[in-house]
Scaffold this active site. Structure first.
Site, short mmCIF file in Angstrom:
data_model
loop_
_atom_site.label_atom_id
_atom_site.label_comp_id
_atom_site.label_asym_id
_atom_site.label_seq_id
_atom_site.Cartn_x
_atom_site.Cartn_y
_atom_site.Cartn_z
N ARG A 15 0.83 -1.20 0.00
CA ARG A 15 0.00 0.00 0.00
C ARG A 15 0.87 1.26 0.00
O ARG A 15 2.05 1.23 0.30
CB ARG A 15 -0.92 0.01 1.24
N LYS A 75 1.52 2.08 7.46
CA LYS A 75 1.89 1.33 8.66
C LYS A 75 2.79 2.16 9.56
O LYS A 75 3.40 3.13 9.14
CB LYS A 75 2.59 0.02 8.27
N TYR A 94 -1.40 4.60 10.74
CA TYR A 94 -1.76 3.60 11.75
C TYR A 94 -0.57 3.42 12.68
O TYR A 94 0.57 3.26 12.23
CB TYR A 94 -2.09 2.25 11.08
N HIS A 96 -1.02 1.75 16.35
CA HIS A 96 -1.22 0.56 17.19
C HIS A 96 -0.18 0.51 18.31
O HIS A 96 0.50 -0.50 18.52
CB HIS A 96 -1.18 -0.71 16.34
N GLU A 118 -6.25 4.74 13.66
CA GLU A 118 -7.17 3.79 14.28
C GLU A 118 -7.88 4.31 15.51
O GLU A 118 -8.80 3.66 16.01
CB GLU A 118 -6.43 2.48 14.62
N ASP A 270 -2.76 -6.56 15.16
CA ASP A 270 -2.12 -5.24 15.25
C ASP A 270 -2.26 -4.65 16.65
O ASP A 270 -1.44 -3.83 17.06
CB ASP A 270 -2.74 -4.27 14.24
#
Length: 369
Positions: A15, A75, A94, A96, A118, A270
């Site tokens: 991505r 990520k 993101y 996490h 998120e 995740d």
């Protein structure tokens, strides 16, 4: 604002954080967009498409990170990128963090302002920037699980269903949110017998009416989870507590009593995973065995289908990127309560309560504006 988009470097992560459409919107608004050369190749977006939309193509990760006041990623930064973090940088991706202490400490030490996709949360409870990737991961989970169920991959050697005169596989989905309902929908389409377990009765009612009773919805309890897991051919874990670690719903002891060759797909990996035995895996080496059960715990599942995921992600993130670029991070989060909940780290301090619960010894102070 200067906005930088580096190439994703997590294993088999294809991505990219923005499409040419997003670049066009931002440059029309007067912002500068810097895209690392080759960043879009995995999503079938060549550098020339970004150039045509107004982006500047930059060679190398270090120069790309340095060019931006705001860095957009998909990520979380990994260890080799920690050196690019700095105290005048806004990172939007993101994160996490609750399942990743090294990254949390790196962001704190650098003084970076980090907003996590998120944990952006609407008053309704909807997580608008997690939603599209939850859709993708939920759809992928039964497909990945079906592969793992094949005998050659260590599974029971059964189809999810579709053959007359032979019982369908039983798929138990833990969590009836976006990922859970997409997983149930695909598993049902593959002719499996599907059970969804959740604590939220409204979600279970949605499950009932959406599929006309063809998917069984059960209220969650320790006893119910145990009974259903032990009877399952496949368990898909999708439970989520925004910003915090996922609860461990399937214990090691349960796994010892599951059917030989059963499969567990942990979509919540995740956030630390919702199975006690879970540990992150990659697309290159996606599974491992615990007793006689197969665990699939790939931490970037949507990265396998970037032709869908990249566009779905940009559709969701672009309005928030524009707000951050136009108003600056403080102005944007002061104006948007949902975006304010995305603030995880700022000024060397944790700003998100869920992350702080995971790391009680790290500095925490709620953002006061």
């Amino acid at each position: 604002m200067r906005i930088a988009v580096p190439t994703e470097i997590k294993p088999q992560e294809y991505r990219v954080a923005i499409t040419p459409v997003g670049v066009d919107e931002l440059t029309r608004a007067g912002h500068e967009v810097f895209v690392q050369s080759g960043a879009g190749v995995g999503s079938s977006i060549p550098d020339d498409d970004y150039r045509a939309a107004g982006a500047r193509i930059v060679e190398g990760a270090e120069a790309t990170w340095a060019a931006g006041e705001m860095v957009l990623k998909v990520k979380e930064p990994i260890a080799s990128e920690y050196g690019f973090l700095r105290d005048d940088l806004l990172l939007f991706t993101y994160l996490h963090l609750a399942a990743d202490r090294p990254q949390t400490e790196a962001l704190l030490n650098a003084g970076t302002t980090a907003i996590a996709y998120e944990t952006v949360r609407l008053p309704s409870g909807l997580l608008p920037l997690l939603y599209p990737m939850s859709e993708v991961a939920g759809c992928l989970a039964p497909q990945a699980g079906a592969q793992a169920l094949m005998k050659a991959h260590g599974g029971r050697g059964i189809l999810l269903g579709g053959v007359a005169g032979v019982a369908s596989a039983k798929v138990v989905v833990l969590g009836g949110g976006v990922a859970g309902q997409n997983a149930a929908n695909v598993a049902l389409g593959m002719c499996a017998d599907v059970v969804v377990i959740d604590k939220d009765l409204d979600k279970l009612r949605t499950v009932f009416w959406r599929w006309g009773g063809r998917v069984q919805g059960l209220a969650s309890s320790g006893m119910t989870v145990r009974e259903q897991v032990l009877d399952a051919d496949m368990v898909i874990g999708t439970v989520l507590v925004p910003g915090a670690k996922a609860p461990k719903l399937v214990t090691h002891e349960m796994v010892t009593q599951m059917k030989p060759g059963s499969v567990l797909v942990d979509v919540a990996i995740d956030q630390g995973g919702c199975f006690e035995d879970s540990r992150p895996t990659t697309h290159e080496d996606p599974t491992f065995m615990v007793h006689e059960s197969v665990f699939y715990c790939v931490a970037n599942m949507p990265g396998a289908v970037p032709g869908t995921s990249t566009w779905a992600l940009t559709n969701a993130t672009l309005p928030y990127v524009e707000k951050l670029a136009n108003l600056g991070w403080q102005g944007a989060i002061d104006a948007d309560a949902a975006l304010r909940l995305g603030l995880n780290v700022q000024g060397g301090t944790l700003r998100h309560e869920g992350v702080a619960r995971a790391f009680a010894d790290l500095p925490y102070e709620a953002y006061a504006g």
